[in-house]
Design a protein around this motif. Sequence first.
Motif, short mmCIF file in Angstrom:
data_model
loop_
_atom_site.label_atom_id
_atom_site.label_comp_id
_atom_site.label_asym_id
_atom_site.label_seq_id
_atom_site.Cartn_x
_atom_site.Cartn_y
_atom_site.Cartn_z
N MET A 1 0.82 -1.19 0.00
CA MET A 1 0.00 0.00 0.00
C MET A 1 0.87 1.26 0.00
SD MET A 1 -3.39 0.84 1.79
CE MET A 1 -4.05 2.47 1.90
N GLU A 4 1.75 1.97 -3.54
CA GLU A 4 0.61 2.54 -4.25
C GLU A 4 0.45 4.02 -3.91
OE1 GLU A 4 -2.78 0.23 -3.18
OE2 GLU A 4 -2.26 -1.42 -4.52
N SER A 8 0.95 6.84 -6.69
CA SER A 8 -0.16 7.73 -7.02
C SER A 8 0.20 9.18 -6.77
CB SER A 8 -1.41 7.34 -6.23
OG SER A 8 -1.22 7.55 -4.85
N ALA A 45 -6.61 7.02 -5.03
CA ALA A 45 -5.99 5.73 -4.71
C ALA A 45 -6.61 5.11 -3.47
CB ALA A 45 -4.49 5.91 -4.53
N HIS A 49 -8.59 1.66 -3.62
CA HIS A 49 -8.01 0.57 -2.83
C HIS A 49 -9.04 0.01 -1.84
CE1 HIS A 49 -4.83 -1.80 -0.94
NE2 HIS A 49 -5.37 -1.45 0.23
N ALA A 57 -3.21 -3.19 -8.13
CA ALA A 57 -2.39 -1.97 -8.26
C ALA A 57 -2.68 -1.19 -9.55
CB ALA A 57 -0.91 -2.32 -8.18
N MET A 61 -4.05 2.71 -9.52
CA MET A 61 -3.39 3.83 -10.21
C MET A 61 -4.35 4.52 -11.18
SD MET A 61 -0.47 4.15 -8.99
CE MET A 61 -0.13 3.21 -7.54
#
Length: 89
Positions: A1, A4, A8, A45, A49, A57, A61
């Motif tokens: 995470m 990510e 992002s 994001a 998520h 992923a 994005m």
Amino acid sequence: MILEALGSTLLGLALAWAAAHRLAHRLPTRSLVLSTGPAGALIGAFITHMALGPGHAPAVMLGAVTVSVALLSLLLRPTRSGMRRSATA
């Protein structure tokens, strides 16, 4: 995470920089644009998520880019030539 979130944020910053560079005459101050892009990407994001869960992923994005672009588009001002008065006014 964490990757990510970092990815992002970088995508949002890249989008904001490109918008500030290309559309400088239609946007407010550069600092507002450069902070809105990454903030929107982080929000996008996070929402993506939470909706999809871990392991998605590319979709996260895409959600980050989508929200970042949407928030940056809200900052755009109309051009001078686009503000014409109607004949009845």
